[in-house]
Design a protein around this motif. Structure first.
Motif, short mmCIF file in Angstrom:
data_model
loop_
_atom_site.label_atom_id
_atom_site.label_comp_id
_atom_site.label_asym_id
_atom_site.label_seq_id
_atom_site.Cartn_x
_atom_site.Cartn_y
_atom_site.Cartn_z
N TRP A 219 67.17 48.41 148.34
CA TRP A 219 66.29 48.58 149.49
C TRP A 219 65.09 49.48 149.20
O TRP A 219 64.18 49.58 150.00
CB TRP A 219 67.07 49.08 150.71
N GLY A 220 65.10 50.13 148.02
CA GLY A 220 63.99 51.03 147.68
C GLY A 220 62.66 50.30 147.78
O GLY A 220 61.69 50.82 148.32
N MET A 221 62.62 49.05 147.29
CA MET A 221 61.33 48.33 147.28
C MET A 221 60.91 47.94 148.70
O MET A 221 59.73 47.86 149.01
CB MET A 221 61.36 47.13 146.33
N ILE A 222 61.90 47.68 149.57
CA ILE A 222 61.57 47.34 150.97
C ILE A 222 60.99 48.58 151.65
O ILE A 222 59.96 48.52 152.32
CB ILE A 222 62.85 46.87 151.72
N GLU A 223 61.63 49.74 151.40
CA GLU A 223 61.13 50.98 152.00
C GLU A 223 59.76 51.34 151.45
O GLU A 223 58.89 51.81 152.19
CB GLU A 223 62.13 52.11 151.74
N GLU A 224 59.58 51.11 150.15
CA GLU A 224 58.28 51.45 149.56
C GLU A 224 57.16 50.59 150.15
O GLU A 224 56.10 51.08 150.50
CB GLU A 224 58.34 51.31 148.03
N LEU A 225 57.45 49.28 150.26
CA LEU A 225 56.43 48.38 150.84
C LEU A 225 56.15 48.81 152.29
O LEU A 225 54.99 48.88 152.72
CB LEU A 225 56.92 46.92 150.79
N ALA A 226 57.22 49.13 153.03
CA ALA A 226 57.04 49.55 154.43
C ALA A 226 56.22 50.84 154.49
O ALA A 226 55.29 50.97 155.30
CB ALA A 226 58.40 49.74 155.10
N GLU A 228 54.02 51.98 152.31
CA GLU A 228 52.63 51.71 151.95
C GLU A 228 51.86 51.07 153.10
O GLU A 228 50.69 51.31 153.29
CB GLU A 228 52.55 50.79 150.71
N LEU A 229 52.58 50.21 153.87
CA LEU A 229 51.91 49.50 154.97
C LEU A 229 51.92 50.29 156.27
O LEU A 229 51.24 49.94 157.22
CB LEU A 229 52.61 48.15 155.22
N GLY A 230 52.74 51.36 156.32
CA GLY A 230 52.94 52.07 157.60
C GLY A 230 53.79 51.22 158.53
O GLY A 230 53.55 51.16 159.74
N ALA A 231 54.79 50.55 157.95
CA ALA A 231 55.62 49.62 158.74
C ALA A 231 57.01 50.20 158.98
O ALA A 231 57.45 51.10 158.27
CB ALA A 231 55.75 48.30 157.98
N PRO A 312 57.57 43.89 144.29
CA PRO A 312 56.84 44.90 143.51
C PRO A 312 55.35 44.55 143.35
O PRO A 312 54.50 45.44 143.38
CB PRO A 312 57.57 44.89 142.15
N LYS A 313 55.07 43.24 143.21
CA LYS A 313 53.65 42.84 143.07
C LYS A 313 52.89 43.14 144.37
O LYS A 313 51.74 43.56 144.35
CB LYS A 313 53.54 41.35 142.75
N LEU A 314 53.57 42.86 145.49
CA LEU A 314 52.94 43.14 146.79
C LEU A 314 52.65 44.63 146.93
O LEU A 314 51.59 45.04 147.41
CB LEU A 314 53.88 42.72 147.93
N ILE A 315 53.63 45.46 146.51
CA ILE A 315 53.45 46.91 146.61
C ILE A 315 52.23 47.34 145.79
O ILE A 315 51.37 48.08 146.28
CB ILE A 315 54.73 47.66 146.13
N ASP A 316 52.14 46.81 144.56
CA ASP A 316 50.98 47.16 143.71
C ASP A 316 49.67 46.73 144.37
O ASP A 316 48.69 47.46 144.36
CB ASP A 316 51.09 46.46 142.34
N ALA A 317 49.71 45.51 144.96
CA ALA A 317 48.48 44.99 145.59
C ALA A 317 48.08 45.87 146.77
O ALA A 317 46.90 46.19 146.95
CB ALA A 317 48.70 43.55 146.06
N VAL A 318 49.07 46.30 147.57
CA VAL A 318 48.74 47.13 148.74
C VAL A 318 48.22 48.49 148.26
O VAL A 318 47.25 49.03 148.81
CB VAL A 318 49.97 47.31 149.67
N LYS A 319 48.87 49.02 147.21
CA LYS A 319 48.44 50.34 146.69
C LYS A 319 47.00 50.30 146.18
O LYS A 319 46.26 51.25 146.33
CB LYS A 319 49.35 50.77 145.52
N SER A 320 46.65 49.18 145.54
CA SER A 320 45.29 49.14 144.97
C SER A 320 44.26 48.59 145.94
O SER A 320 43.10 48.48 145.60
CB SER A 320 45.31 48.33 143.68
N ALA A 321 44.68 48.26 147.15
CA ALA A 321 43.73 47.68 148.13
C ALA A 321 42.85 48.78 148.71
O ALA A 321 43.22 49.91 148.81
CB ALA A 321 44.48 46.99 149.24
#
Ligand code: FAD
Length: 321
Positions: A219-226, A228-231, A312-321
């Motif tokens: 779940w680490g990647m779900i939490e990280e994506l959330a 990054e998005l403020g979700a 993980p790709k989505l996380i990178d994309a959000v981080k670099s957006a």
């Protein structure tokens, strides 16, 4: 005759769904040629914040600031709301559809002998009576209800009305009612809060995971994506049943109903019971390795692939957006 709007407080904030209800109530009052006031029970947010409820079109915030009300005691809330409704000669009461709203509105309706319409999604049609449109069957149908009782209670579905806030503020008026000790027969002794997280029912963005994530350790990647998005994070029912995630994150027919602008479903098949909780989402993105997964039929955007590569790709994309 007036309109009274109940505003819920949560974690030192005014609940967003309640502010939608305030804007809605103000509009209903305009239609009926009367005024709308807000009602706040307990005061855990301070007078300045209460005054900002005026941004949503009402002039007065009636505050019953007895601190015994800070804990959301349903019986006491119903008693106070009933008394304030009578004091104000309120013939329409508006509140947000929520678990607290459900529990309180039914009791107040019984006390006032008022008609109660829940999950309301439109302003009333007052051209012939008082007709409201409601969302029913977990969002699969609409029902038109003509309310003929003198007093009416409307529970507004989250996201159904989008008021445009202004800079106007409201006068905060201390309001006194008779609160009996017997109203606190059922006492909340402790509330365990999940701190630092966005409340799922209120969230504008949700990242949700299903059994496809294989285990709680992923779940680490779900939490990280959330993060990054403020979700907020959500999950499917089996995930919470297996204790991979806490029960308050379970989305669906038997869990939380969400109405975010974006719902990202990762490794969730899209069973009908899950879809029942997300059907009010504005945009749904589905990530699933099975192109036949039923969730794709409900999706606005679908990504067929392995969540462990895509997230993980989505996380990178959000981080670099
Ligand atoms: P699964 O059905 O096992 O789906 C997992 C998905 O992950 C599959 O589509 C698979 O293709 C995909 N996947 C696997 N590996 C990967 C990977 N590496 N990358 C990407 N995708 C992958 N369910 C709810 O969610 N909410 C409810 O409120 C609810 N209420 C219910 C009430 C009743 C009365 C009943 C009978 C059931 C209820 N259910 C509810 C359960 C529901 O029917 C489904 O069983 C449940 O939603 C399935 O959860 P899931 O999608 O996480 O798991």
């Amino acid at each position: 005759m007036s309109v009274l709007v109940f505003v819920e407080l949560a974690d030192g904030e005014l609940r967003g769904s309640s502010l939608e209800a305030v804007g809605y109530g103000a509009e209903v009052a305009k239609m009926l040629g009367t005024e709308a006031n807000a009602l706040v029970l307990g005061n855990t947010v301070g007078a300045d914040k209460l005054a900002t409820i005026g941004n949503y079109g009402i002039n007065k915030v009636l505050n019953v600031s007895d601190e015994r009300l800070n804990n959301g005691v349903i019986q006491a809330y119903a008693s106070v709301m009933h008394q304030v409704a009578e004091q104000q000669n309120a013939n329409v009461i508006v509140l947000a559809k929520s678990s607290l709203g459900d529990a309180v509105s039914a009791r107040v309706a019984a006390r006032l002998k008022a008609g109660l319409a829940s999950n309301v999604v439109s302003l009333p049609d007052t051209s012939a009576g008082f007709k409201v449109k409601r969302s029913v069957y977990t969002g699969k149908a609409f029902q038109f209800t003509n309310m003929t009782s003198d007093k009416k209670i409307l529970a507004l579905k989250k996201g159904a009305y989008a008021p445009e806030p202004t800079d106007a503020t409201a006068e905060v008026v201390d309001t006194t009612v008779n609160i009996e000790e017997a109203d606190f027969n059922v006492k909340i002794t402790k509330t365990d809060k999940v701190t630092g997280q966005i409340l799922l029912p209120e969230a504008d963005l949700v990242v949700s995971g299903g059994r496809g994530l294989k285990g709680p350790e992923n779940w680490g990647m779900i939490e990280e994506l959330a993060d990054e998005l403020g979700a907020a994070t959500g999950c499917s029912k089996p995930v919470s049943d297996m204790d991979w995630r806490p029960h308050h994150e379970h989305v669906g027919q038997t869990g939380v109903k969400v109405s975010p602008s974006l719902y990202i479903a990762v490794g969730i098949s899209g069973a009908i019971q899950h879809l029942a909780g997300v059907s009010s989402s504005k945009t749904i993105v589905v990530i699933n390795k099975d192109p036949e997964a039923p969730f794709f039929k409900a999706a606005d955007y679908g990504i067929v692939g392995d969540a462990f590569e895509i997230v993980p790709k989505l996380i990178d994309a959000v981080k670099s957006a």
